[in-house]
Design a protein around this motif. Structure first.
Motif, PDB file in Angstrom:
ATOM      1  N   GLY A  68      25.038  59.015  53.144  1.00  9.46           N
ATOM      2  CA  GLY A  68      26.302  58.850  52.497  1.00  9.46           C
ATOM      3  C   GLY A  68      26.107  57.892  51.282  1.00  9.46           C
ATOM      4  O   GLY A  68      25.140  57.290  51.001  1.00  9.46           O
ATOM      5  N   SER A  69      27.528  57.633  51.031  1.00  8.86           N
ATOM      6  CA  SER A  69      27.447  56.322  49.941  1.00  8.86           C
ATOM      7  C   SER A  69      28.519  55.307  50.360  1.00  8.86           C
ATOM      8  O   SER A  69      29.339  55.553  51.077  1.00  8.86           O
ATOM      9  N   VAL A  70      28.396  54.158  49.883  1.00 10.38           N
ATOM     10  CA  VAL A  70      29.148  53.021  50.230  1.00 10.38           C
ATOM     11  C   VAL A  70      30.048  52.824  48.983  1.00 10.38           C
ATOM     12  O   VAL A  70      29.789  53.215  47.710  1.00 10.38           O
ATOM     13  N   GLY A  71      31.368  52.299  49.069  1.00  5.19           N
ATOM     14  CA  GLY A  71      32.535  51.975  48.066  1.00  5.19           C
ATOM     15  C   GLY A  71      33.725  51.769  48.794  1.00  5.19           C
ATOM     16  O   GLY A  71      33.897  51.417  49.785  1.00  5.19           O
ATOM     17  N   GLU A  72      34.574  51.503  47.698  1.00 11.14           N
ATOM     18  CA  GLU A  72      35.702  51.048  48.187  1.00 11.14           C
ATOM     19  C   GLU A  72      37.008  52.127  48.208  1.00 11.14           C
ATOM     20  O   GLU A  72      37.109  53.030  47.344  1.00 11.14           O
ATOM     21  N   ARG A  73      37.266  52.452  49.625  1.00  8.02           N
ATOM     22  CA  ARG A  73      38.199  53.467  49.928  1.00  8.02           C
ATOM     23  C   ARG A  73      39.518  53.187  49.763  1.00  8.02           C
ATOM     24  O   ARG A  73      40.086  52.112  50.060  1.00  8.02           O
ATOM     25  N   HIS A  74      40.409  53.981  49.121  1.00  8.06           N
ATOM     26  CA  HIS A  74      41.844  53.847  48.738  1.00  8.06           C
ATOM     27  C   HIS A  74      42.530  55.129  48.994  1.00  8.06           C
ATOM     28  O   HIS A  74      41.970  56.280  48.739  1.00  8.06           O
ATOM     29  N   THR A  75      43.905  54.937  49.437  1.00 12.15           N
ATOM     30  CA  THR A  75      44.833  56.128  49.287  1.00 12.15           C
ATOM     31  C   THR A  75      46.056  55.770  48.785  1.00 12.15           C
ATOM     32  O   THR A  75      46.428  54.690  48.673  1.00 12.15           O
ATOM     33  N   VAL A  76      46.375  56.548  47.873  1.00 10.33           N
ATOM     34  CA  VAL A  76      47.705  56.494  46.911  1.00 10.33           C
ATOM     35  C   VAL A  76      48.734  57.649  47.332  1.00 10.33           C
ATOM     36  O   VAL A  76      48.271  58.895  47.736  1.00 10.33           O
ATOM     37  N   ARG A  77      50.047  57.554  47.145  1.00 10.80           N
ATOM     38  CA  ARG A  77      50.854  58.429  47.337  1.00 10.80           C
ATOM     39  C   ARG A  77      51.927  58.236  46.311  1.00 10.80           C
ATOM     40  O   ARG A  77      52.533  57.136  46.026  1.00 10.80           O
ATOM     41  N   ALA A  78      52.032  59.423  45.297  1.00  6.37           N
ATOM     42  CA  ALA A  78      52.800  59.328  44.121  1.00  6.37           C
ATOM     43  C   ALA A  78      52.989  60.832  43.582  1.00  6.37           C
ATOM     44  O   ALA A  78      52.619  61.903  44.319  1.00  6.37           O
ATOM     45  N   SER A  79      53.689  61.060  42.509  1.00 13.37           N
ATOM     46  CA  SER A  79      53.980  62.211  41.820  1.00 13.37           C
ATOM     47  C   SER A  79      52.579  62.500  41.530  1.00 13.37           C
ATOM     48  O   SER A  79      51.705  61.778  41.318  1.00 13.37           O
ATOM     49  N   TYR A  80      52.435  63.758  41.302  1.00 14.36           N
ATOM     50  CA  TYR A  80      50.965  64.329  40.744  1.00 14.36           C
ATOM     51  C   TYR A  80      50.703  63.759  39.400  1.00 14.36           C
ATOM     52  O   TYR A  80      49.441  63.273  39.440  1.00 14.36           O
ATOM     53  N   GLU A  81      51.557  63.658  38.603  1.00  9.97           N
ATOM     54  CA  GLU A  81      51.417  63.117  37.236  1.00  9.97           C
ATOM     55  C   GLU A  81      50.791  61.745  37.281  1.00  9.97           C
ATOM     56  O   GLU A  81      50.167  61.358  36.760  1.00  9.97           O
ATOM     57  N   THR A  82      51.713  60.912  38.089  1.00  7.97           N
ATOM     58  CA  THR A  82      51.370  59.355  38.439  1.00  7.97           C
ATOM     59  C   THR A  82      49.788  59.163  38.687  1.00  7.97           C
ATOM     60  O   THR A  82      49.171  58.370  38.440  1.00  7.97           O
ATOM     61  N   VAL A  83      49.440  59.924  39.919  1.00  7.87           N
ATOM     62  CA  VAL A  83      48.067  60.077  40.490  1.00  7.87           C
ATOM     63  C   VAL A  83      47.114  60.275  39.422  1.00  7.87           C
ATOM     64  O   VAL A  83      45.881  59.870  39.299  1.00  7.87           O
ATOM     65  N   GLU A  84      47.432  61.294  38.616  1.00  8.73           N
ATOM     66  CA  GLU A  84      46.450  61.834  37.592  1.00  8.73           C
ATOM     67  C   GLU A  84      46.370  60.473  36.425  1.00  8.73           C
ATOM     68  O   GLU A  84      45.210  60.291  35.868  1.00  8.73           O
ATOM     69  N   VAL A  85      47.246  59.918  36.224  1.00 11.14           N
ATOM     70  CA  VAL A  85      47.286  58.633  35.370  1.00 11.14           C
ATOM     71  C   VAL A  85      46.542  57.745  35.838  1.00 11.14           C
ATOM     72  O   VAL A  85      45.606  57.014  35.053  1.00 11.14           O
ATOM     73  N   LEU A  86      46.604  57.418  37.034  1.00 14.17           N
ATOM     74  CA  LEU A  86      45.790  56.281  37.788  1.00 14.17           C
ATOM     75  C   LEU A  86      44.280  56.806  37.692  1.00 14.17           C
ATOM     76  O   LEU A  86      43.394  56.010  37.476  1.00 14.17           O
ATOM     77  N   LEU A  87      44.006  57.800  38.055  1.00 16.27           N
ATOM     78  CA  LEU A  87      42.633  58.411  38.150  1.00 16.27           C
ATOM     79  C   LEU A  87      41.830  58.025  36.604  1.00 16.27           C
ATOM     80  O   LEU A  87      40.830  57.688  36.356  1.00 16.27           O
ATOM     81  N   GLU A  88      42.816  58.556  35.815  1.00 11.62           N
ATOM     82  CA  GLU A  88      42.122  58.398  34.104  1.00 11.62           C
ATOM     83  C   GLU A  88      41.965  57.062  33.794  1.00 11.62           C
ATOM     84  O   GLU A  88      40.943  56.570  33.208  1.00 11.62           O
ATOM     85  N   HIS A  89      43.100  56.129  34.405  1.00 13.44           N
ATOM     86  CA  HIS A  89      43.240  54.653  34.072  1.00 13.44           C
ATOM     87  C   HIS A  89      41.808  53.967  34.628  1.00 13.44           C
ATOM     88  O   HIS A  89      40.722  53.140  34.181  1.00 13.44           O
ATOM     89  N   LEU A  90      41.435  54.378  35.965  1.00 13.44           N
ATOM     90  CA  LEU A  90      40.269  53.775  36.698  1.00 13.44           C
ATOM     91  C   LEU A  90      38.826  54.364  36.049  1.00 13.44           C
ATOM     92  O   LEU A  90      37.895  53.594  35.824  1.00 13.44           O
ATOM     93  N   ARG A  91      38.789  55.648  35.666  1.00 14.61           N
ATOM     94  CA  ARG A  91      37.532  56.164  35.012  1.00 14.61           C
ATOM     95  C   ARG A  91      37.392  55.598  33.834  1.00 14.61           C
ATOM     96  O   ARG A  91      36.428  55.235  33.389  1.00 14.61           O
ATOM     97  N   ASP A  92      38.421  55.419  32.980  1.00 17.87           N
ATOM     98  CA  ASP A  92      38.411  54.660  31.449  1.00 17.87           C
ATOM     99  C   ASP A  92      37.641  53.194  31.643  1.00 17.87           C
ATOM    100  O   ASP A  92      37.101  52.737  30.896  1.00 17.87           O
ATOM    101  N   GLN A  93      37.748  52.589  32.940  1.00 18.97           N
ATOM    102  CA  GLN A  93      37.346  51.321  33.088  1.00 18.97           C
ATOM    103  C   GLN A  93      35.754  51.485  33.610  1.00 18.97           C
ATOM    104  O   GLN A  93      34.965  50.604  34.037  1.00 18.97           O
ATOM    105  N   GLY A  94      35.157  52.679  33.580  1.00 20.89           N
ATOM    106  CA  GLY A  94      33.722  53.192  34.014  1.00 20.89           C
ATOM    107  C   GLY A  94      33.573  53.076  35.574  1.00 20.89           C
ATOM    108  O   GLY A  94      32.437  53.007  35.930  1.00 20.89           O
ATOM    109  N   LEU A  95      34.878  53.314  36.164  1.00 20.94           N
ATOM    110  CA  LEU A  95      34.406  53.644  37.495  1.00 20.94           C
ATOM    111  C   LEU A  95      34.057  55.021  37.840  1.00 20.94           C
ATOM    112  O   LEU A  95      34.601  55.917  37.449  1.00 20.94           O
ATOM    113  N   THR A  96      33.098  55.185  39.075  1.00 20.08           N
ATOM    114  CA  THR A  96      32.884  56.661  39.420  1.00 20.08           C
ATOM    115  C   THR A  96      33.819  56.718  40.876  1.00 20.08           C
ATOM    116  O   THR A  96      33.684  56.032  41.764  1.00 20.08           O
TER     117      THR A  96
END
Length: 371
Positions: free
Chosen positions: A304-332
């Motif tokens: 397996g792999s270790v990392g920080e696990r999170h759950t978010v609840r929002a509209s589809y668009e808001t979740v997509e924006v979050l994922l893009e924001h996190l990936r833009d910061q270099g996160l996998t």
């Protein structure tokens, strides 16, 4: 406001601003470019942002005391207001050009918080009456993309205000007026335990800390009545949680992070005059450290792999924006679950931490440790 005027708004000279410019980071929010101060520079608070000719001040660094009995009178010379410190992520909310923006502690606009804020708290009337206000608060709850922590009264994500400052100057509203205003506008706040005399403050804070510790809560922030002096103190359970988290990702948190938390517990055992209890505290700290690291090593050993696990609840668009924001910061990111529930998208993901995964795998394969 152009660059030749920003220095006036920040209260520094033109040459000082020119030196500061080299350290500003640039980002965009919906095609609007802004700059922010990622760490403390030349008397300017970390997180200060310059956006469309406006200044959004960062939140001041809050000092910590390791010994209540001597630390409190060192910082304060009058009554001490004691409020709860919550475990979440810090945001500052301002309204610019009619739009409410949520800034993170480092000064970036958080697109997730900015988008979801309206369903958590209504700030329109507050900003109508106080357009220069900077609403400072904590985003808490288990469905949190940055710092997830359970609170009995929060099912998903919630906002709690803990300060009110002028957006441009950073000057705080005094404690009594701030709490009265937030109550008037229906804004939920952190808990106020009371205001205590300087002579009684240490014993009262110790009593409060014991109660919070038993409930697994984080700690307190102490303020002078005018809110210009701040001091924090956290619970032993919070320290154990921090250490358990750090050692679940053993190669991604530095020695300073761990040492500072062990230091807190060392001083607490002396201030509380512990003997047998100190051994119990040592046992609990040891378990938090060793068992968390053991679980991380086992996880990688089993593929397996270790990392920080999170759950978010929002509209589809808001979740997509979050994922893009996190990936833009270099996160996998590794998506573990993605479902629809009551019209919302509920996504569970893991932020993969490369260093801990790679180093654990290397050592399991027999790589030698150079000491």
């Amino acid at each position: 406001m152009d660059d030749t005027e920003y220095h006036r708004a920040l209260g520094i000279g033109a040459s000082a601003f020119e030196a500061l410019e080299d350290h500003l980071e640039r980002h965009t929010h919906e095609d609007v470019e802004y700059r922010h101060v990622p760490d403390y520079r030349r008397g300017i608070e970390r997180g200060t942002a310059l956006i469309e000719g406006e200044v959004v001040r960062g939140f001041p660094k809050v000092p910590r005391t390791l010994v209540l009995e001597t630390g409190i009178p060192t910082q304060f010379d009058g009554p001490v207001a004691v409020e709860e410190k919550l475990n979440g992520y810090n945001v500052r909310i301002v309204r610019l050009e009619g739009e409410q923006l949520a800034f993170t502690r480092s000064g970036m606009v958080c697109p997730f918080t900015t988008r979801i804020l309206g369903r958590l708290v209504d700030l329109e009337a507050l900003f109508d009456d106080h357009p220069e206000a900077m609403v400072c608060g904590e985003m808490i709850g288990p469905e949190n993309p940055y710092t997830a922590h359970d609170y009995p009264d929060v099912d998903s994500l919630a906002f709690r205000a803990f300060d009110w400052r002028d957006r441009q100057t950073g000057d705080p509203l005094d404690v009594a007026d701030r709490r009265e205003r937030y109550e008037r506008y229906g804004v939920p706040q952190t808990r106020l335990f009371g205001e205590y005399t300087l002579e009684n403050a240490a014993s009262e804070v110790e009593r409060i800390i014991e109660t919070l510790d038993a409930d697994g809560r984080e700690g307190v922030v102490m303020r002078s009545s005018d809110a210009t002096t701040l001091l924090k103190y956290t619970t032993p359970s919070s320290t154990r949680d921090d250490l358990a988290y750090a050692f679940s990702l053993p190669f991604d948190y530095g020695q300073a992070f761990m040492f500072r938390r062990l230091l807190r517990e060392g001083f607490r055992t002396v201030e509380c005059d512990e003997d047998d209890a100190a051994r119990e505290r040592a046992h609990e700290l040891g378990e938090a450290i060793l068992l968390s690291m053991r679980e991380a090593i086992q996880t990688v050993d089993e593929g397996g792999s270790v990392g920080e696990r999170h759950t978010v609840r929002a509209s589809y668009e808001t979740v997509e924006v979050l994922l893009e924001h996190l990936r833009d910061q270099g996160l996998t990111l590794e998506v573990e679950a993605d479902r629809r529930e009551d019209g919302d998208r509920v996504l569970t993901f893991r932020k993969r931490v490369q260093s801990s995964n790679d180093k654990i795998e290397n050592y399991l394969e027999g790589h030698i440790v150079t000491e």
